[in-house]
Design a protein around this motif. Structure first.
Motif, short mmCIF file in Angstrom:
data_model
loop_
_atom_site.label_atom_id
_atom_site.label_comp_id
_atom_site.label_asym_id
_atom_site.label_seq_id
_atom_site.Cartn_x
_atom_site.Cartn_y
_atom_site.Cartn_z
N ASN A 29 0.80 -1.22 0.00
CA ASN A 29 0.00 0.00 0.00
C ASN A 29 0.84 1.27 0.00
O ASN A 29 0.54 2.21 -0.74
CB ASN A 29 -0.94 0.01 1.21
N ARG A 30 1.88 1.31 0.83
CA ARG A 30 2.71 2.52 0.84
C ARG A 30 3.45 2.73 -0.48
O ARG A 30 3.51 3.86 -0.98
CB ARG A 30 3.68 2.47 2.02
N PRO A 31 4.02 1.67 -1.09
CA PRO A 31 4.60 1.87 -2.42
C PRO A 31 3.57 2.30 -3.46
O PRO A 31 3.90 3.09 -4.36
CB PRO A 31 5.19 0.48 -2.75
N LEU A 32 2.32 1.79 -3.37
CA LEU A 32 1.28 2.24 -4.28
C LEU A 32 0.93 3.71 -4.05
O LEU A 32 0.65 4.45 -4.99
CB LEU A 32 0.02 1.39 -4.10
N GLY A 33 0.95 4.10 -2.79
CA GLY A 33 0.60 5.48 -2.45
C GLY A 33 1.65 6.49 -2.87
O GLY A 33 1.33 7.67 -3.08
N ARG A 34 2.89 6.04 -3.02
CA ARG A 34 3.98 6.98 -3.31
C ARG A 34 3.81 7.70 -4.65
O ARG A 34 3.89 8.93 -4.70
CB ARG A 34 5.32 6.25 -3.23
N PRO A 35 3.57 6.99 -5.77
CA PRO A 35 3.37 7.72 -7.03
C PRO A 35 2.10 8.57 -7.02
O PRO A 35 2.04 9.61 -7.68
CB PRO A 35 3.30 6.62 -8.09
N LEU A 36 1.09 8.12 -6.26
CA LEU A 36 -0.13 8.92 -6.15
C LEU A 36 0.16 10.22 -5.40
O LEU A 36 -0.33 11.29 -5.77
CB LEU A 36 -1.22 8.12 -5.44
N ALA A 37 0.96 10.11 -4.33
CA ALA A 37 1.34 11.31 -3.58
C ALA A 37 2.19 12.24 -4.44
O ALA A 37 2.03 13.47 -4.40
CB ALA A 37 2.09 10.92 -2.31
N ALA A 38 3.10 11.65 -5.22
CA ALA A 38 3.95 12.46 -6.10
C ALA A 38 3.12 13.19 -7.16
O ALA A 38 3.35 14.37 -7.46
CB ALA A 38 5.00 11.58 -6.77
N THR A 39 2.14 12.47 -7.71
CA THR A 39 1.26 13.09 -8.71
C THR A 39 0.45 14.23 -8.08
O THR A 39 0.30 15.31 -8.68
CB THR A 39 0.32 12.04 -9.31
N LEU A 88 -4.68 5.81 -1.75
CA LEU A 88 -4.80 7.26 -1.59
C LEU A 88 -4.81 7.64 -0.11
O LEU A 88 -4.35 8.73 0.25
CB LEU A 88 -6.07 7.76 -2.28
N ASP A 89 -5.31 6.75 0.73
CA ASP A 89 -5.29 6.99 2.17
C ASP A 89 -3.86 7.05 2.69
O ASP A 89 -3.56 7.76 3.65
CB ASP A 89 -6.08 5.88 2.88
N SER A 90 -2.97 6.30 2.06
CA SER A 90 -1.55 6.39 2.38
C SER A 90 -0.93 7.63 1.75
O SER A 90 -0.08 8.29 2.35
CB SER A 90 -0.81 5.14 1.89
N ALA A 91 -1.39 7.96 0.54
CA ALA A 91 -0.80 9.09 -0.19
C ALA A 91 -1.02 10.41 0.51
O ALA A 91 -0.15 11.29 0.47
CB ALA A 91 -1.37 9.14 -1.61
#
Length: 247
Positions: A29-39, A88-91
């Motif tokens: 989840n955190r690796p998935l959230g990383r590109p979402l946070a970057a975007t 997204l909750d992680s992002a």
């Protein structure tokens, strides 16, 4: 794309500790959230906006569980929405740490929607089973029990964290980590507690179209979470009681 890659590099330095995190949150989840946070960072979104998008995805998935007759494609759609909402909750937290815009109001909103999704997802399963599954009535007690277990688990985690924060404010001298708690940082613990992870539950909904398979997996998760809640409650009580003894 170059801006997103640059933000990804910055995000690597803005990660919170993985201590106590289940394997799905830690490795997926955190690796998935990383590109979402970057975007979101490149789009100049605020953490609160990301939280709202996360809630929209998650609650849409929850509503579809209750409204749509389970098929393979509806199950995939529900799972995708729940997984995206959780990422997204992680992002939102990663974005807040990257931009230094974290706030008490943002933390409250995040936990508010966490509580809402835990209160509704199991009720949606109840409605789904009642409307679309050919099962005996006593099976409907399972999602009711899971809802109680999940919400009690969430309260226990939040209350224990809240009381520890109060204790640190009252006794600001930093102390070393207790040896009995150090093992919670390891990979074995992370794997052992994966059945309690909301993300792992989200993946189970890919089986929603298969009645027997989903009932078995969902019931097994409910039973495991009940057992882990009992074990966690004892640990929480002892740790909070120990804080009182230190005062």
């Amino acid at each position: 794309m170059s801006e997103i890659r640059a933000a990804m590099t910055l995000l690597k330095q803005a990660q919170k500790s993985s201590k106590g995190a289940a394997a799905y949150s830690r490795y997926v989840n955190r690796p998935l959230g990383r590109p979402l946070a970057a975007t979101a960072y490149v789009l100049k979104m605020t953490p609160t906006q990301v939280t709202m998008v996360s809630a929209l995805c998650t609650l849409t998935g929850v509503v579809l569980i209750a409204l749509l007759a389970p098929t393979l494609w509806s199950s995939i759609l529900v799972t995708a929405l729940l997984v995206l909402g959780y990422a997204l909750d992680s992002a939102d937290g990663q974005l807040a740490r990257l931009t230094g815009t974290g706030s008490l109001a943002g933390e409250w909103l995040d936990h508010f929607f966490d509580s809402l999704k835990l209160a509704t997802i199991h009720l949606a399963v109840l409605v789904c089973w009642f409307r679309f599954y050919e099962i005996e009535d006593h099976w409907l007690l399972v999602p009711l029990a899971f809802a109680a277990i999940a919400n009690t688990f969430f309260f226990g985690i939040m209350a224990a964290d809240f009381l520890r924060r109060i204790h640190r404010l009252q006794a600001p001298v930093q102390t070393a980590e207790a040896p009995r708690e150090a093992w919670r940082s390891g990979s074995l613990y992370s794997i052992a507690v994966i059945p309690t992870d909301y993300g792992f539950l989200s993946l189970a909904f890919v089986l929603l179209w298969w009645q027997d398979g989903f009932v078995f997996v969902y019931t097994a998760l409910a039973a495991i979470n009940a057992l882990m809640l009992c074990l966690a409650a004892v640990r929480w009580y002892r740790s909070i009681r120990g804080l009182g003894a230190d005062a």
